[in-house]
Design an enzyme around this catalytic site. Sequence first.
Site, PDB file in Angstrom:
ATOM      1  N   ASP A   1      65.872  18.572  11.072  1.00 46.97           N
ATOM      2  CA  ASP A   1      66.195  18.261  12.298  1.00 46.97           C
ATOM      3  C   ASP A   1      65.389  16.999  12.995  1.00 46.97           C
ATOM      4  OD1 ASP A   1      67.019  17.897  14.886  1.00 46.97           O
ATOM      5  OD2 ASP A   1      67.438  20.012  15.375  1.00 46.97           O
ATOM      6  N   PHE A  20      63.925  24.667  18.741  1.00 48.85           N
ATOM      7  CA  PHE A  20      65.132  24.153  19.719  1.00 48.85           C
ATOM      8  C   PHE A  20      65.963  23.371  18.792  1.00 48.85           C
ATOM      9  CE2 PHE A  20      67.153  21.432  22.726  1.00 48.85           C
ATOM     10  CZ  PHE A  20      67.576  22.494  23.455  1.00 48.85           C
ATOM     11  N   LYS A  69      70.492  11.765  19.804  1.00 44.06           N
ATOM     12  CA  LYS A  69      69.758  11.132  21.043  1.00 44.06           C
ATOM     13  C   LYS A  69      69.439   9.772  20.588  1.00 44.06           C
ATOM     14  CE  LYS A  69      67.374  15.353  22.191  1.00 44.06           C
ATOM     15  NZ  LYS A  69      68.478  15.675  23.321  1.00 44.06           N
TER      16      LYS A  69
END
Length: 404
Positions: free
Chosen positions: A230, A145, A259
Amino acid sequence: MIEDMLRTPAAVQDAERHTAHNYHPLPVVISSAEGAWVTDVDGRRYLDCLAGYSALNFGHRHPALIAAAHAQLDKLTLTSRAFIHDQFADFCRELAALCGKDLVLPMNTGAEAVETGIKVARKWGYQVKGVPAGQATIVVADGNFHGRTTTIVSFSTDDDARADFGPYTPGFKIVPYGDLTALADAVDETTVAVLLEPIQGEQGVVVPPTGYLPGVRQLCTERNVLFIADEIQSGLGRTGATFACELEGVVPDMYLLGKALGGGIVPVSAVAADTDVLGVLRPGQHGSTFGGNPLACAVATEVVRLLATGEFQRRSTELGERLHAGLHALIGKGLVAVRGRGLWAGLDIDPALMSGREACERLMERGVLAKDTHGSTIRLAPPLTITAEEIDHAVAQLAAVLAG
């Protein structure tokens, strides 16, 4: 009678009335928050064990981050990248130092960081590695994801994220996560990068086999391929280290960050790499009006400074041991598996008992917020500011839910 006076049901309906249904949120309407706790419109408090999918690593409204935002709001919020502002250099320099890299390219969302990493890898492949024009490929893992843009969902194996959004962007090869042999077979002369999550978050906090990440690093070095990590969910203290890659002594060629970098206040993302990688970009080839804006930089610089102390990495390590010990004690008592590192856990509930959604709804009724994924799995990612007593409380509420 009391139920008739509650504001939540009407607020939930009002929220649903004028929005596209791209999310299925729990029926809680939050109006204020502090630390690891949130309060809804009816005054009920909940322990936040999701922390904005790791965007709130430092808790809600961390005093140092709020102070940085307030101070910057009184001075300057946006210039665009047509000009330089006085917060930009500190942010880029200090984040580069935290990452051990030469350069930083600021963006806004995590998906933008991933898109940036893809573009940079392709350009590096053409200009440095010598891949023929238009033939660059990137190897990714199933269960990944990385975001929801058209290019990113083109290499997703999640049908919910991918179906009906084609035609899809070519140039990606998908291999099983954790399988070094399959990865080695997929890498060829057209490969410019291997793009991986060091721990797969959305898939259910899936940790790869020991030795996998070092093997990826070695393979990429030997084949002259960029290793892109990531760390948008796994990075910035979540796993007990600044970056999850550190847990196996691995340094990628490129970090993708987001984030928690925005401190739960503003969206901030970034790509960090050395000059021989990020240096392939030239003015006009990539950019963002809001990327690296003064407000974002002021907050994110304070985030970097909090991480530089090592306090939050230590908290994640120590409190993570407590969390995982409590969760592992529930295996066979409603849980069938527990995975994760630091203050990050994926829990597989016995599907004969309930779904992940049902478990989260019952936890919500007990004042704990979590999120389900992939059927019977739920994720726990509390703020790194959570206390030992609050962890014990969350585990106790989960035990009560599982016991029925």
